[in-house]
Design a protein around this motif. Structure first.
Motif, short mmCIF file in Angstrom:
data_model
loop_
_atom_site.label_atom_id
_atom_site.label_comp_id
_atom_site.label_asym_id
_atom_site.label_seq_id
_atom_site.Cartn_x
_atom_site.Cartn_y
_atom_site.Cartn_z
N LEU A 114 4.65 0.57 8.42
CA LEU A 114 3.56 -0.32 8.06
C LEU A 114 2.77 -0.81 9.26
N GLY A 115 3.37 -0.70 10.46
CA GLY A 115 2.72 -1.22 11.64
C GLY A 115 2.79 -2.74 11.71
N PRO A 116 2.04 -3.34 12.63
CA PRO A 116 2.13 -4.79 12.83
C PRO A 116 1.42 -5.59 11.74
N SER A 117 1.86 -6.83 11.57
CA SER A 117 1.16 -7.78 10.71
C SER A 117 0.02 -8.39 11.51
N THR A 118 -1.19 -8.02 11.17
CA THR A 118 -2.36 -8.51 11.89
C THR A 118 -2.66 -9.95 11.47
N GLY A 119 -2.71 -10.82 12.46
CA GLY A 119 -3.01 -12.21 12.17
C GLY A 119 -1.98 -12.89 11.29
N GLY A 120 -0.75 -12.36 11.31
CA GLY A 120 0.31 -12.95 10.51
C GLY A 120 0.27 -12.58 9.04
N ASP A 121 -0.55 -11.58 8.68
CA ASP A 121 -0.64 -11.18 7.27
C ASP A 121 0.70 -10.67 6.76
N LEU A 122 0.94 -10.93 5.47
CA LEU A 122 2.16 -10.45 4.82
C LEU A 122 1.94 -9.03 4.34
N LEU A 123 2.81 -8.13 4.77
CA LEU A 123 2.74 -6.73 4.35
C LEU A 123 3.60 -6.55 3.11
N ASP A 124 3.03 -5.94 2.07
CA ASP A 124 3.81 -5.70 0.85
C ASP A 124 3.86 -4.21 0.53
N GLU A 125 4.37 -3.88 -0.64
CA GLU A 125 4.60 -2.49 -1.00
C GLU A 125 3.30 -1.72 -1.21
N ASP A 126 2.20 -2.41 -1.39
CA ASP A 126 0.90 -1.75 -1.57
C ASP A 126 0.09 -1.69 -0.27
N SER A 127 0.61 -2.24 0.80
CA SER A 127 -0.10 -2.19 2.08
C SER A 127 -0.16 -0.75 2.58
N PRO A 128 -1.28 -0.33 3.15
CA PRO A 128 -1.36 1.04 3.66
C PRO A 128 -0.46 1.24 4.87
N ALA A 129 -0.05 2.47 5.07
CA ALA A 129 0.79 2.80 6.22
C ALA A 129 -0.07 2.87 7.48
N HIS A 130 0.40 2.19 8.53
CA HIS A 130 -0.19 2.27 9.87
C HIS A 130 0.96 2.40 10.85
#
Length: 306
Positions: A114-130
């Protein structure tokens, strides 16, 4: 799919840290585990850990297709990556080629895709892969699973702890070696999503039985644990005073390699909400408790350097 509650499960990586926990959890749930065992380099068979092991190798797609016999109800891939994501994709594709459409295929991946959480964003199962560099290409393996004709699911684990192993063991060893905890730090103080290895194994078992095809599940028991706190707890586990010293990424890269140093400095906040919706309830100790009081905790015989 076998209509009985007990399934016959081909397990890749059965002797590993994660795969071993998955095998124990599958058996505790009443399933029959069929481990994949490799041949010895000279062509003779390795001594299988279990008599019901089948011979196959992730670098030999013919052997993988042969391992998925008609009596296999499900496949769980919890093996270590080969170091070549194209080869990993080929291996998974070969296994999927022999799966029945109603058969479950669960691939154990990781949240680093998923890569890093930009600005503290919460990454979930629908987040794109980076994906960060150490896992760049793993998203292709996930895609092969999620788009297959089998009931394919991907379980992405956070940083895994428990039973005294994984990356936390490395951090305890660093603390013991240097006389204080250390952690790799970039411009942003890192935080990790984490999971106990046995809670991860429980989610894999649930995915085998319940996850619809095309499902991504995050095995994350703790959304975000500051790595400085992990480092302090690692020093406690090594018998120290809970001291943590940052290790610059450049210096860590020289010692560990740039890709691994980048991974250890990763800042992530990851949700595992979807896994909980299928009934996953992590119950094992938190990472900090595991370090200070659990499987990593200092014992009287542990000596610290002067």
């Amino acid at each position: 799919m076998n209509t009985n509650s007990s399934l016959r499960v081909l397990l890749i990586g059965a002797t590993g840290y994660i795969g071993g926990a998955v095998g124990r959890a599958l058996e505790a749930a009443g399933h029959t585990v069929v481990p994949l065992a490799r041949e010895a380099p000279e062509g003779g068979r390795t001594e299988p850990a279990r008599r019901d092991a089948v011979i196959g190798d992730l670098t030999d797609t013919t052997s993988l297709r042969a391992a998925v016999t008609p009596d296999i109800d499900a496949v769980v891939h919890a093996g270590a990556p080969l170091g070549d994501w194209a080869a990993d994709t080929d291996a998974v594709t070969a296994l999927l080629d022999r799966m029945r459409p109603d058969g479950a295929f669960v691939y154990v991946s990781g949240t680093w895709v998923l890569g890093p959480s930009t600005g503290g964003d919460l990454l979930d199962e629908d987040s794109p892969a980076h994906p960060i560099s150490i896992v760049a290409g793993r998203e292709a393996v996930e895609h092969a699973v999620l788009t297959s004709s089998a009931r394919g699911a991907v379980v992405r684990a956070g940083v895994v702890h428990g039973r005294g192993g994984g990356i936390p063991r490395l951090m305890v060893d660093w603390a013991r070696e240097h006389g204080h905890g250390r952690f790799v730090a970039a411009s942003v103080a890192p935080s990790w999503a984490v999971v106990h290895v046995e809670d991860l194994a429980d989610l894999v078992v649930l995915a085998v039985g319940r996850a619809p095809g095309g499902t991504v599940l995050h095995a994350v028991a703790e959304t975000s644990v500051p790595v400085v706190q992990i480092s302090r707890a690692a020093d406690d586990a090594a018998g120290g005073a809970g001291r943590a010293v940052p290790w610059r990424v450049g210096d860590a890269s020289a010692a560990l390699g740039p890709a691994f140093a980048e991974a250890l400095a990763l800042n992530q906040h990851v949700s595992g909400a979807r896994a909980r919706r299928i009934g996953w309830r992590p119950t094992r100790p938190t990472l900090l408790d595991d370090l200070r009081e659990g499987s990593y905790a200092a014992r009287p015989s542990v000596a610290r350097p002067a």
